[in-house]
Design a protein around this motif. Structure first.
Motif, PDB file in Angstrom:
ATOM      1  N   ASP B 123       0.815  -1.199   0.000  1.00 11.61           N
ATOM      2  CA  ASP B 123       0.000   0.000   0.000  1.00 11.61           C
ATOM      3  C   ASP B 123       0.854   1.256   0.000  1.00 11.61           C
ATOM      4  O   ASP B 123       0.627   2.178  -0.765  1.00 11.61           O
ATOM      5  CB  ASP B 123      -0.884   0.001   1.248  1.00 11.61           C
ATOM      6  N   SER B 124       1.826   1.295   0.875  1.00 13.95           N
ATOM      7  CA  SER B 124       2.664   2.481   1.005  1.00 13.95           C
ATOM      8  C   SER B 124       3.384   2.734  -0.306  1.00 13.95           C
ATOM      9  O   SER B 124       3.849   3.825  -0.592  1.00 13.95           O
ATOM     10  CB  SER B 124       3.669   2.292   2.127  1.00 13.95           C
ATOM     11  N   THR B 125       3.434   1.710  -1.096  1.00  9.31           N
ATOM     12  CA  THR B 125       4.123   1.703  -2.365  1.00  9.31           C
ATOM     13  C   THR B 125       3.236   2.238  -3.464  1.00  9.31           C
ATOM     14  O   THR B 125       3.622   3.027  -4.315  1.00  9.31           O
ATOM     15  CB  THR B 125       4.449   0.220  -2.669  1.00  9.31           C
ATOM     16  N   THR B 126       2.012   1.829  -3.407  1.00 11.59           N
ATOM     17  CA  THR B 126       1.070   2.046  -4.496  1.00 11.59           C
ATOM     18  C   THR B 126       0.552   3.462  -4.589  1.00 11.59           C
ATOM     19  O   THR B 126       0.638   4.118  -5.614  1.00 11.59           O
ATOM     20  CB  THR B 126      -0.170   1.151  -4.275  1.00 11.59           C
ATOM     21  N   GLN B 127       0.001   3.928  -3.547  1.00 11.67           N
ATOM     22  CA  GLN B 127      -0.858   5.105  -3.555  1.00 11.67           C
ATOM     23  C   GLN B 127      -0.110   6.405  -3.776  1.00 11.67           C
ATOM     24  O   GLN B 127       1.095   6.438  -3.865  1.00 11.67           O
ATOM     25  CB  GLN B 127      -1.578   5.209  -2.209  1.00 11.67           C
ATOM     26  N   GLY B 128      -0.904   7.458  -3.866  1.00  7.91           N
ATOM     27  CA  GLY B 128      -0.347   8.784  -3.920  1.00  7.91           C
ATOM     28  C   GLY B 128       0.399   9.110  -2.629  1.00  7.91           C
ATOM     29  O   GLY B 128       1.158  10.041  -2.569  1.00  7.91           O
ATOM     30  N   MET B 129       0.171   8.265  -1.617  1.00  7.52           N
ATOM     31  CA  MET B 129       0.847   8.428  -0.313  1.00  7.52           C
ATOM     32  C   MET B 129       1.892   9.526  -0.311  1.00  7.52           C
ATOM     33  O   MET B 129       2.606   9.717  -1.261  1.00  7.52           O
ATOM     34  CB  MET B 129       1.583   7.132   0.050  1.00  7.52           C
ATOM     35  N   SER B 130       2.012  10.142   0.789  1.00  7.14           N
ATOM     36  CA  SER B 130       2.893  11.293   0.963  1.00  7.14           C
ATOM     37  C   SER B 130       4.325  11.056   0.499  1.00  7.14           C
ATOM     38  O   SER B 130       5.168  11.884   0.700  1.00  7.14           O
ATOM     39  CB  SER B 130       2.947  11.674   2.433  1.00  7.14           C
ATOM     40  N   SER B 131       4.610   9.920  -0.102  1.00  8.61           N
ATOM     41  CA  SER B 131       5.958   9.606  -0.563  1.00  8.61           C
ATOM     42  C   SER B 131       6.874   9.407   0.647  1.00  8.61           C
ATOM     43  O   SER B 131       7.908   8.763   0.539  1.00  8.61           O
ATOM     44  CB  SER B 131       6.537  10.687  -1.477  1.00  8.61           C
ATOM     45  N   LEU B 132       6.463   9.988   1.748  1.00  5.87           N
ATOM     46  CA  LEU B 132       7.203   9.745   2.977  1.00  5.87           C
ATOM     47  C   LEU B 132       7.078   8.261   3.283  1.00  5.87           C
ATOM     48  O   LEU B 132       8.028   7.589   3.683  1.00  5.87           O
ATOM     49  CB  LEU B 132       6.592  10.555   4.118  1.00  5.87           C
ATOM     50  N   ALA B 133       5.883   7.756   3.074  1.00  6.14           N
ATOM     51  CA  ALA B 133       5.626   6.344   3.320  1.00  6.14           C
ATOM     52  C   ALA B 133       6.585   5.488   2.520  1.00  6.14           C
ATOM     53  O   ALA B 133       7.217   4.563   3.045  1.00  6.14           O
ATOM     54  CB  ALA B 133       4.190   6.013   2.956  1.00  6.14           C
ATOM     55  N   ALA B 134       6.718   5.820   1.234  1.00 10.37           N
ATOM     56  CA  ALA B 134       7.606   5.031   0.380  1.00 10.37           C
ATOM     57  C   ALA B 134       9.036   5.118   0.888  1.00 10.37           C
ATOM     58  O   ALA B 134       9.751   4.118   0.962  1.00 10.37           O
ATOM     59  CB  ALA B 134       7.515   5.538  -1.051  1.00 10.37           C
ATOM     60  N   ARG B 135       9.420   6.327   1.270  1.00 13.99           N
ATOM     61  CA  ARG B 135      10.800   6.474   1.747  1.00 13.99           C
ATOM     62  C   ARG B 135      11.032   5.681   3.017  1.00 13.99           C
ATOM     63  O   ARG B 135      12.097   5.127   3.234  1.00 13.99           O
ATOM     64  CB  ARG B 135      11.124   7.953   1.962  1.00 13.99           C
ATOM     65  N   LEU B 136       9.995   5.639   3.851  1.00 17.77           N
ATOM     66  CA  LEU B 136      10.111   4.850   5.077  1.00 17.77           C
ATOM     67  C   LEU B 136      10.379   3.393   4.738  1.00 17.77           C
ATOM     68  O   LEU B 136      11.243   2.755   5.327  1.00 17.77           O
ATOM     69  CB  LEU B 136       8.801   4.935   5.867  1.00 17.77           C
TER      70      LEU B 136
END
Lengths: 227, 227, 227, 227
Positions: B123-136
């Motif tokens: 999920d943290s990968t997929t979405q528009g997520m704050s990108s912070l999630a992806a970096r985490l």
DNA sequence: CATGAATGAGTATTCATTCAT
DNA sequence: AATGAATGAATACTCATTCAT
């Protein structure tokens, strides 16, 4: 399985009206839907904004698709069909490793041509989605699995592949490599992941050819027969 | 890198109050949050329902986390730290393939112990997520990448690994196998995918041992030195 | 009226504990409450933030005042008492116009010393407020009305004021001038209004003395006896 | 002034949809909004309840106004325009005191016809409000100020007004009388205030004519030329 | 067929108040 | 007496879906 096999494969996710409209309009709707769902995920995508971006009215959209979910499913459906067609072009008779390499390059090309599809697949995978979505995606995998089956069959027959290889496990592992390879060209997250794992420095870019070669080499060394 | 390394690694996603409460309460909240986010994804998860399921009031939840997003990030943060700790236990000095097999079994165990974490990562990968999630999430991969680096270094030094292997590409490919292996034990979608690709019939179950052996064998044949 | 006259005048809006605490603490609470209510109005003022700014706990605040509304009423109560005391200092025996000018200067000084009070009065006036608030404010006006009554009585007796003046209407009109004069030094809105009406250009500032003189002159010409 | 004059005067606070709907519906919404904001103030007014009282859905309300604040500003905007139009009807050529009396009667009528407007103006004045609200209200005062300017000009020219009168200060003082006069017919608080100051006993009611006469008389004695 | 205004249940978040420590 | 964590009803606002034109 209690459901008829392929039952959802034949289900239609759009209403009849959708078949009758201008093909450009149809394509535009699907294109916008794909982009929106990919960018924000199913839940966060708004139908109203989507309709506006596609240049049609909400009313029209609902005359084509019964619900937001159906539109999502239609996108996956069409996407998996498109990818499935690409995969069907591969001829296992060309030789195992040639076919495998061809699959990799097709994955690479698909990542460029349909950049959003992978994101949507991930989404259909993740969410609480009606699970129908997941099953839809699995249809594509059934196609891929069948390709591997024929590749291994041909490979073993021609002596390219070691006879003691467990085709099922091998297919699973090889396709895992393909899938992750494709992801690495789709979303930012997986792009970054590739950079981190391969140790790429900031300026550098990955060399597609070397990566494909590396993967094919893995396949050959793992499952190929010694000459 | 222009950012200070680990800058976001030190950021706290919970308020101080969260540190002070009963550990059981704390654990319950994180457990429920993990389950909910995993099951429905970020957008579709409702904070109010989440609070109810965790047996606390909405107000309390908001006194622990400033926003839904912070709660999500906290879950990822804690999850990646947990997984990172597990990975750190692997000692590259034990030999390349022993370490790799150990990594696979840890992935297998993690899929059982934290079944939702993978879903959330996706999920943290997929979405528009704050990108912070992806970096985490990428933080965890940095840990893994470092492990591979040391494994390959030691492997080449001891002669276990062919000296001409490109450690970066190899690490990327091997970890792809590990990741997909782990997914196959997490969500229904990936479980089904494994069944389809390996050609499992309805009653059968996958044999973990054989799958691990198959993957390790791939690694050994692909990158191991011939005796 | 069915209520005992002055019933709410004697009501206490704070709990007994508030009388017993450190005077500095008491003053701080009232000061902060005044500032907050003035800045944001009753509804938009948050009790929790108010307590934090005053350096006390919510629990304490609620042990001093039974509710947000009581705190608000206490502020008005104390404020009106303070202003009432100032007004009481004026001695009608000094002559009508001298007293009136003195009232104007006191209003001017009050605007500087208790800048928030006017805002709060306006608020107590506007809102759905328990109407108790409005009645509280009216107490202050009773004091003022009484002052005017005695001023006119003395003025007529001494011949300063025309005998045919309707003291009630005159008092109302004069006090309207005082009130608006005071507002003009309190909130930005009324400051701007004064600039607009007087035609002040951007750099200029109003000359308090001239304005007071103008108002006193109006009073004298309107109600003063010709010599 | 550094800002373009009237810059915010041209801003629209409602969405285009609001222009297109049934005028009765439009009027109803504004009427209810006015009443609610007047009764409870901006913060304490609930959008959901307001919508219910206006007989429309929340969704509709939000399709007409982007936010609660915009609805508030629209109410002020429309109100100030309405009042401004009324004021524009006054012709300074009719003579200074005739015009002034006419202004008083218009204020009196406005208090009856738009009883809530004054309350809302007070509110827009008081709160932390976006200051845009205050500026909006000031627009109305600019119109009034201009009227006074022309009244004094004409009055001095015709000899009605003493030539030594400071038109700015005089306008300010006179308008203060008008404003407070108007208030006295709007909210309960100011109604009570008038009763207290004029010394009205319980049964009695104020005589509008005498009050207007008193105020005009003040104006005449203060600024009028002696015959 | 196409439109888009209307709907209202649902969302994240706030805040006055309580109460165990 | 003092604290501040806990509570949950209430709030502004969104959005999938319907339906009259």
């Amino acid at each position: 399985m209690s459901d008829e096999p392929g039952a959802e494969g034949t289900r239609k996710f759009h209403r009849n009206t959708f078949d009758r409209i201008d093909p450009e309009r149809r394509a535009m709707i699907l294109r916008v839907a794909m982009a929106e769902f990919a960018a924000k995920g199913f839940s966060a995508t708004g139908i109203n904004e989507l309709a506006r971006k596609a240049g049609i009215s909400i009313g029209s959209l609902y005359s084509y698709f019964a619900s937001k979910e159906d539109l999502f499913l239609a996108v996956i459906d069409i996407g998996s069909e498109t990818l499935g067609r690409e995969i069907s072009e591969i001829d296992p008779a060309a030789g195992f490793f040639a076919s495998f390499e061809s699959l990799l390059w097709k994955a690479r090309a698909a990542a460029d041509r349909y950049p959003e599809l992978n994101q949507i697949y991930l989404d259909s995978t993740t969410q609480g989605m009606s699970s129908l979505a997941a099953r839809l995606s699995n249809r594509l995998e059934a196609v891929t699995a069948e390709l591997y089956r024929r590749m291994f069959e041909a490979g073993k027959a021609s002596g390219e592949i070691r006879p003691d290889v467990d085709s099922g496990l091998a297919a699973f592992c090889l396709d895992n490599l393909v899938v992750m390879f494709q992801f690495a060209y789709s979303g930012d997250y997986y792009k970054d992941r590739m950079r981190i794992m391969t140790g790429l420095s900031d300026g550098e870019d990955i060399d597609d050819g070397r990566l494909v070669a590396c993967i094919v080499d893995m396949a050959r060394r793992s499952f190929g027969a010694r000459p």
